[in-house]
Motif scaffolding. Structure first.
Motif, PDB file in Angstrom:
ATOM      1  N   LEU A  98       0.817  -1.209   0.000  1.00 15.85           N
ATOM      2  CA  LEU A  98       0.000   0.000   0.000  1.00 15.85           C
ATOM      3  C   LEU A  98       0.853   1.263   0.000  1.00 15.85           C
ATOM      4  O   LEU A  98       0.512   2.251  -0.656  1.00 15.85           O
ATOM      5  N   GLU A  99       1.954   1.235   0.730  1.00 20.92           N
ATOM      6  CA  GLU A  99       2.802   2.417   0.862  1.00 20.92           C
ATOM      7  C   GLU A  99       3.913   2.478  -0.178  1.00 20.92           C
ATOM      8  O   GLU A  99       4.656   3.459  -0.247  1.00 20.92           O
ATOM      9  N   GLY A 100       4.035   1.436  -0.997  1.00 19.41           N
ATOM     10  CA  GLY A 100       5.096   1.411  -2.001  1.00 19.41           C
ATOM     11  C   GLY A 100       6.476   1.190  -1.429  1.00 19.41           C
ATOM     12  O   GLY A 100       7.478   1.430  -2.102  1.00 19.41           O
ATOM     13  N   LYS A 101       6.559   0.692  -0.198  1.00 15.49           N
ATOM     14  CA  LYS A 101       7.856   0.481   0.454  1.00 15.49           C
ATOM     15  C   LYS A 101       8.309  -0.968   0.271  1.00 15.49           C
ATOM     16  O   LYS A 101       8.538  -1.704   1.223  1.00 15.49           O
ATOM     17  N   VAL A 102       8.416  -1.360  -1.003  1.00 12.11           N
ATOM     18  CA  VAL A 102       8.781  -2.727  -1.337  1.00 12.11           C
ATOM     19  C   VAL A 102      10.236  -2.779  -1.787  1.00 12.11           C
ATOM     20  O   VAL A 102      10.895  -1.746  -1.943  1.00 12.11           O
ATOM     21  N   ALA A 103      10.716  -3.975  -1.995  1.00 14.34           N
ATOM     22  CA  ALA A 103      12.101  -4.147  -2.438  1.00 14.34           C
ATOM     23  C   ALA A 103      12.263  -3.679  -3.889  1.00 14.34           C
ATOM     24  O   ALA A 103      11.301  -3.614  -4.655  1.00 14.34           O
ATOM     25  N   ARG A 104      13.485  -3.377  -4.256  1.00 17.98           N
ATOM     26  CA  ARG A 104      13.810  -3.063  -5.649  1.00 17.98           C
ATOM     27  C   ARG A 104      13.903  -4.400  -6.392  1.00 17.98           C
ATOM     28  O   ARG A 104      14.800  -5.209  -6.136  1.00 17.98           O
ATOM     29  N   VAL A 105      12.961  -4.610  -7.319  1.00 21.31           N
ATOM     30  CA  VAL A 105      12.795  -5.921  -7.932  1.00 21.31           C
ATOM     31  C   VAL A 105      13.311  -5.914  -9.364  1.00 21.31           C
ATOM     32  O   VAL A 105      13.073  -4.976 -10.131  1.00 21.31           O
ATOM     33  N   GLY A 106      14.007  -6.979  -9.716  1.00 23.61           N
ATOM     34  CA  GLY A 106      14.360  -7.250 -11.101  1.00 23.61           C
ATOM     35  C   GLY A 106      13.626  -8.494 -11.565  1.00 23.61           C
ATOM     36  O   GLY A 106      13.251  -9.348 -10.759  1.00 23.61           O
ATOM     37  N   MET A 107      13.424  -8.602 -12.872  1.00 30.65           N
ATOM     38  CA  MET A 107      12.665  -9.730 -13.414  1.00 30.65           C
ATOM     39  C   MET A 107      13.398 -10.306 -14.616  1.00 30.65           C
ATOM     40  O   MET A 107      13.839  -9.574 -15.507  1.00 30.65           O
ATOM     41  N   LEU A 108      13.535 -11.614 -14.638  1.00 29.15           N
ATOM     42  CA  LEU A 108      14.047 -12.319 -15.812  1.00 29.15           C
ATOM     43  C   LEU A 108      12.867 -13.018 -16.463  1.00 29.15           C
ATOM     44  O   LEU A 108      12.105 -13.727 -15.795  1.00 29.15           O
ATOM     45  N   THR A 109      12.707 -12.815 -17.769  1.00 28.12           N
ATOM     46  CA  THR A 109      11.564 -13.409 -18.443  1.00 28.12           C
ATOM     47  C   THR A 109      11.930 -13.835 -19.850  1.00 28.12           C
ATOM     48  O   THR A 109      12.976 -13.433 -20.393  1.00 28.12           O
ATOM     49  N   THR A 110      11.092 -14.650 -20.434  1.00 25.73           N
ATOM     50  CA  THR A 110      11.333 -15.156 -21.784  1.00 25.73           C
ATOM     51  C   THR A 110      11.423 -14.011 -22.779  1.00 25.73           C
ATOM     52  O   THR A 110      10.619 -13.074 -22.741  1.00 25.73           O
ATOM     53  N   GLU A 111      12.398 -14.073 -23.641  1.00 25.34           N
ATOM     54  CA  GLU A 111      12.612 -13.033 -24.646  1.00 25.34           C
ATOM     55  C   GLU A 111      11.318 -12.753 -25.408  1.00 25.34           C
ATOM     56  O   GLU A 111      10.643 -13.666 -25.884  1.00 25.34           O
ATOM     57  N   GLY A 112      10.954 -11.455 -25.465  1.00 25.33           N
ATOM     58  CA  GLY A 112       9.744 -11.059 -26.161  1.00 25.33           C
ATOM     59  C   GLY A 112       8.511 -10.952 -25.284  1.00 25.33           C
ATOM     60  O   GLY A 112       7.438 -10.591 -25.775  1.00 25.33           O
ATOM     61  N   HIS A 113       8.657 -11.241 -23.981  1.00 27.74           N
ATOM     62  CA  HIS A 113       7.482 -11.250 -23.105  1.00 27.74           C
ATOM     63  C   HIS A 113       7.693 -10.414 -21.844  1.00 27.74           C
ATOM     64  O   HIS A 113       7.071 -10.669 -20.811  1.00 27.74           O
ATOM     65  N   ARG A 114       8.517  -9.392 -21.941  1.00 30.10           N
ATOM     66  CA  ARG A 114       8.804  -8.579 -20.760  1.00 30.10           C
ATOM     67  C   ARG A 114       7.630  -7.691 -20.345  1.00 30.10           C
ATOM     68  O   ARG A 114       7.604  -7.159 -19.234  1.00 30.10           O
ATOM     69  N   ALA A 165      23.256  -7.165 -15.574  1.00 27.72           N
ATOM     70  CA  ALA A 165      22.503  -5.911 -15.568  1.00 27.72           C
ATOM     71  C   ALA A 165      21.750  -5.730 -14.254  1.00 27.72           C
ATOM     72  O   ALA A 165      21.677  -4.617 -13.715  1.00 27.72           O
ATOM     73  N   LEU A 166      21.204  -6.810 -13.722  1.00 32.05           N
ATOM     74  CA  LEU A 166      20.511  -6.723 -12.435  1.00 32.05           C
ATOM     75  C   LEU A 166      21.486  -6.420 -11.302  1.00 32.05           C
ATOM     76  O   LEU A 166      21.173  -5.663 -10.377  1.00 32.05           O
ATOM     77  N   ALA A 167      22.676  -6.999 -11.377  1.00 32.80           N
ATOM     78  CA  ALA A 167      23.693  -6.717 -10.361  1.00 32.80           C
ATOM     79  C   ALA A 167      24.088  -5.252 -10.398  1.00 32.80           C
ATOM     80  O   ALA A 167      24.244  -4.601  -9.355  1.00 32.80           O
ATOM     81  N   ALA A 168      24.245  -4.714 -11.600  1.00 27.13           N
ATOM     82  CA  ALA A 168      24.613  -3.304 -11.740  1.00 27.13           C
ATOM     83  C   ALA A 168      23.513  -2.384 -11.222  1.00 27.13           C
ATOM     84  O   ALA A 168      23.784  -1.298 -10.705  1.00 27.13           O
ATOM     85  N   ALA A 169      22.259  -2.830 -11.342  1.00 26.53           N
ATOM     86  CA  ALA A 169      21.130  -2.036 -10.867  1.00 26.53           C
ATOM     87  C   ALA A 169      20.915  -2.183  -9.366  1.00 26.53           C
ATOM     88  O   ALA A 169      20.036  -1.525  -8.802  1.00 26.53           O
ATOM     89  N   GLU A 170      21.678  -3.056  -8.723  1.00 29.20           N
ATOM     90  CA  GLU A 170      21.620  -3.272  -7.280  1.00 29.20           C
ATOM     91  C   GLU A 170      20.211  -3.656  -6.817  1.00 29.20           C
ATOM     92  O   GLU A 170      19.679  -3.116  -5.845  1.00 29.20           O
ATOM     93  N   VAL A 171      19.614  -4.611  -7.524  1.00 27.98           N
ATOM     94  CA  VAL A 171      18.282  -5.074  -7.118  1.00 27.98           C
ATOM     95  C   VAL A 171      18.381  -5.859  -5.822  1.00 27.98           C
ATOM     96  O   VAL A 171      19.407  -6.465  -5.510  1.00 27.98           O
TER      97      VAL A 171
END
Length: 680
Positions: free
Chosen positions: A78-94, A152-158
C-alpha cells in the motif's frame, strides 16, 4: 504450565491473546509501532505477562506456540515500500505484467492512469529460452543471454529477483537453472520463481504473483527474522507460526518463501475465529464484521466453511494465491471525517492510524475521526479506555468535531452523529458487496462483530441490512488474535493439467499423489496428524473462468470416476449460478491439495455459568437522536442468560457494545452477547 499466544498486528493496536491451560484468555493491547512492528509485539507481550503476574521472559519460557498475523506485506504494498525488484523473463514477453489481461481495473474510466507495475520495464530483462505448452524445449536456455541479464541486475543493485518464463508450470527446468545462477551471483538477493510460487497456467497471474512475492519477500524476511530473533532473546524456545491469507498457519520459513501469501495475514485470523465459533455453536452461517482502527474486513462463512478466492489484489498487485474472500473497506475507528469538494460530509478512507491517531488520543491528532465522534456522542467512557490504561481526551474530540461542524453549518452533535451514520452506511454497503453481489441474502446470516470499534456500529449496520441477529464475543476486540489459536498448519499445492477432450482420471490421480508426497515432505518437521483435502478448478469448454469444486466426497476407486467428477462440477456450478449445462464438455484445469497439519484447539472455559444477573454499574448520557441517560453494564459481570434491553451500553476493558432502542441482548456463558436487532 504451557501457554499458547496469538498476536495480531493491526493498523492502530497490536492485540495479544494468551490462552492458559485452565481455559482462560488473557487479553492485552499495545499501540502498533509502524516503524518496527516487533516493538509493539514485545510491549504487548509484556502487558500480557504482567496480567498473569509473570515477567515477559517467564511467560515466553512457558509458551508452547505463538501464532502471528502481520500487516507487513500489506503495508509495504500500500505504501510502495517494497524491495527493488528485477525480473528475468522469456525473450519477447517482458511486458506481460504491464499489459495485464488487457483490462483496466475501472474499465469505463477513460482517464484512468494505468497501474504502475511493481518492477519497472528497465528491470524486466529478456532471456533467450523457450519451453512449449507441452513442456518440451523449443529454445534451450542461452547461458550468454542469462549472464548478461544477471549482470545488468547486479549493476542495478536489485534486492529481489523474480524469474518468470513461459510455460514453466509445465516444465520448470529453465526457471530453476536461472534461479540457481542468480543466487550464485547475487548472494544477498531474494530470489523466487513463478513455478515455485504459482505453478498454474495463465501467464499474467503467475508472473504478477511471482513479482509481488519478490517485492515483499525481503520485507517479510527482515521482519519475521528480526521478530524471531527478538523473541528468542526474550526467552521463547518454541516455533513461531504465521497465519497466511488462506487462513492456515505456516512456519516462518514457509511464510518467507511464499511472502505474497501473507498479504491478508491479519484479517485471516478473524475469519479463522468465525469458523471456530460457527463450529462451536454460534451459527453455521455468519458474516464477519471486523472493524478496527483503519479498516473494516467483511467475509462469509457458510456451513462452517469460509469462502475462498484466487484473484485478490492489493494496491494494484494481482496475487493469484488461494486466499480468504475478504472485502476490505477504508472505514475504521481512525477514519477521518471531513468536508468534501461539494461541501458535504465525507468519512475516510484516510485514517489517522496509530500515529498521530484520533484527536482524543492526545498524540497530536487534530482531525475528527469516527472514534472522536463516538466519544463526543457519549458512547465511550473516556476514563476506562483499554481498561483505564489510556484516558481519552473528550474536550479534544469535541473540539475537532466542532471545527468540522462549523464548516458544515451543523451543531456539533449533528456532525458527530453524521460521521457515525455515514460510516455505518459505508460498512453496510461493504456487507452487500460481500453477500448480495455473490448471490447471498444477508438476512439469512448472523452478523459476527469484532475488532475494537465494531460493537458501537454493528446493530445499526444490521438494521440497515435487515439482519435480525448480531453476535458480539466477549473478546471481540482481539478476536482475530484468538482465531489464530484455532486454526491448523496448512500448505496449498496445485498442478495445472491443461486437459482437453475429457478428464484424464489417471493423470489426475498421479497429480494428487505427487502433491500429497510434496505436502508430507514440506510438513516433515511437524510431528502431528496430517490430512489432505482435494479440489479442482473446473469449467465448461467455452467458459474463460473456472470455479473451485471440492472432491473429498468422491470414490476414487469407482470405474465411473470421470462421470462423478463432471457431476460434482455441474452441482457446484448450479449452486453458484442456478443452472448447469450437462450436455457441454467439462474441462478440469487445475488440481489442488490442501495439506493440513492438525494443531490442538484452544478450549475456552464457560464464563459466568450460574452467575446471577448483574445490575447496571451506572448510567451515561448519550446521543441517539437526542440526549438521554442510558444504563451501562459490565460485560464481564453479566449473569447466565441475562437479558439487556436497549437503549443501553455493555462494556468491558476493550469492547463497548451500543444497544439501540428495540435491541434485546442475551448473555451466553460460552462467551458472547447474542443480540436480537430491533427486537427481531
Amino acid at each position: 504450565m504451557s501457554y499458547t499466544i496469538g498476536i495480531d498486528v493491526g493498523g492502530t493496536f497490536t492485540d495479544i491473546v494468551v490462552a492458559t491451560p485452565d481455559g482462560r484468555s488473557i487479553i492485552a493491547k499495545a499501540p502498533t509501532t509502524p516503524a518496527d512492528q516487533a516493538d509493539g509485539v514485545l510491549e504487548g507481550l509484556a502487558l500480557a505477562a504482567d496480567r498473569l503476574g509473570l515477567s515477559r521472559g517467564a511467560l515466553l519460557a512457558e509458551t508452547a506456540r505463538i501464532v502471528h498475523g502481520t500487516t507487513a506485506a500489506t503495508n509495504a504494498l500500500l505504501e510502495g515500500k517494497v524491495a527493488r525488484v528485477g525480473m528475468l523473463t522469456t525473450e519477447g514477453h517482458r511486458d506481460v505484467v504491464e499489459m495485464r489481461e488487457g483490462l483496466k481495473p475501472e474499465r469505463y474510466n477513460l482517464r484512468m492512469t494505468p497501474p504502475a507495475p511493481l518492477v519497472p520495464r528497465a528491470l524486466r530483462l529478456p532471456v533467450r529460452e523457450r519451453i512449449r505448452g507441452d513442456g518440451s524445449i523449443e529454445v534451450p536456455l542461452d547461458p550468454a543471454s542469462l549472464d548478461a541479464a544477471i549482470a545488468a541486475l547486479a549493476a542495478a543493485e536489485v534486492q529481489a529477483v523474480a524469474v518468470c518464463f513461459l510455460h514453466s508450470w509445465r516444465n520448470p527446468a529453465h526457471e530453476q537453472a536461472a534461479a540457481d545462477a542468480v543466487r550464485a551471483r547475487l548472494q544477498h538477493a531474494y530470489v523466487t520463481t513463478s513455478a515455485d510460487v504459482l505453478p498454474q497456467i495463465k501467464e499474467f497471474e503467475r508472473f504478477s504473483t511471482a513479482v509481488a512475492n519478490a517485492a515483499v519477500g525481503p520485507v517479510i524476511d527482515r521482519y519475521l527474522g528480526g521478530l524471531q530473533r527478538r523473541l528468542a532473546d526474550a526467552g521463547y524456545r518454541g516455533e513461531l507460526l504465521v497465519i497466511l491469507s488462506h487462513g492456515g498457519v505456516a512456519s516462518v520459513a514457509e511464510a518467507v518463501r511464499l511472502a505474497a501469501g501473507t498479504a491478508l495475514s491479519g484479517p485471516a485470523g478473524g475469519v479463522a475465529a468465525a469458523v471456530a465459533l460457527a463450529r462451536g455453536g454460534v451459527a453455521p452461517d455468519l458474516i464477519t464484521f471486523d472493524m478496527g482502527g483503519t479498516s473494516t474486513d467483511i467475509a462469509l462463512v457458510r456451513g462452517g466453511q469460509p469462502a475462498l478466492s484466487s484473484g485478490k489484489g492489493v494496491a494494484n498487485a494481482r496475487i493469484a494465491l488461494p486466499s480468504l474472500d475478504i472485502v476490505t473497506l477504508g472505514a475504521g475507528g481512525g477514519s477521518i471525517g471531513k468536508q468534501d469538494k461539494s461541501g458535504l460530509l465525507a468519512v475516510g478512507p484516510e485514517s489517522a492510524g496509530a500515529d498521530p491517531g484520533p484527536a482524543c488520543y492526545g498524540q497530536g491528532g487534530t482531525e475528527p475521526t469516527v472514534t472522536d465522534a463516538n466519544l463526543a456522542l457519549g458512547y465511550l467512557d473516556p476514563a476506562s479506555f483499554l481498561g483505564g490504561r489510556r484516558t481519552l481526551d473528550r474536550p479534544a474530540a469535541e473540539a475537532a468535531v466542532a471545527r468540522l461542524a462549523e464548516a458544515l453549518g451543523l451543531a456539533p452533535a449533528e456532525a458527530a452523529g453524521g460521521i457515525h451514520r455515514l460510516v455505518n452506511t459505508r460498512m453496510a454497503d461493504g456487507v452487500r458487496v460481500a453477500t448480495v453481489r455473490r448471490g447471498v441474502d444477508p438476512r439469512s446470516h448472523a452478523l459476527l462483530a469484532f475488532g475494537g470499534a465494531a460493537g458501537l456500529h454493528v446493530t445499526a449496520v444490521a438494521a440497515e441490512l435487515g439482519i435480525g441477529r448480531v453476535v458480539v464475543p466477549v473478546a471481540a476486540s482481539v478476536l482475530s488474535a484468538w482465531g489464530m489459536l484455532n486454526t491448523d498448519l496448512r500448505i496449498e499445492l496445485m498442478r495445472s493439467l491443461g486437459q482437453t477432450g475429457g478428464i484424464d482420471t489417471a493423470a489426475l490421480a498421479a497429480a494428487f499423489a505427487a502433491m500429497e508426497a510434496e505436502g508430507r515432505e514440506r510438513l516433515a518437521w511437524f510431528d502431528g496428524e496430517v490430512a489432505f483435502r482435494r479440489s479442482a478448478d473446473m469449467r465448461y469448454g467455452e467458459q474463460v473462468f473456472e470455479i473451485a469444486v471440492g472432491l473429498d466426497d468422491l470414490d476414487w476407486s469407482s470405474p465411473a470416476l470421470a462421470r462423478d467428477l463432471e457431476e460434482a462440477f455441474h452441482r457446484a456450478h448450479e449452486a453458484l449460478y442456478t443452472y448447469a449445462l450437462r450436455d457441454q464438455d467439462v474441462v478440469l484445469v487445475n488440481a489442488r491439495i490442501s495439506a493440513v497439519g492438525r494443531l490442538p484447539a484452544t478450549e475456552a472455559a464457560a464464563m459466568g455459568e450460574g452467575r446471577a444477573p448483574a445490575d447496571p454499574k451506572g448510567t451515561r448520557r448519550v446521543h441517539l437522536g437526542s440526549w438521554a441517560e442510558v444504563p451501562v453494564f459490565d460485560f464481564a459481570a453479566l449473569g447466565e442468560d441475562q437479558a439487556v434491553t436497549g437503549p443501553a451500553i455493555v462494556e468491558s476493558d476493550t469492547t463497548t457494545v451500543l444497544l439501540r432502542s428495540g435491541d434485546r441482548a442475551r448473555y451466553d456463558v460460552r462467551g458472547w452477547l447474542d443480540v436480537a436487532v430491533g427486537g427481531g
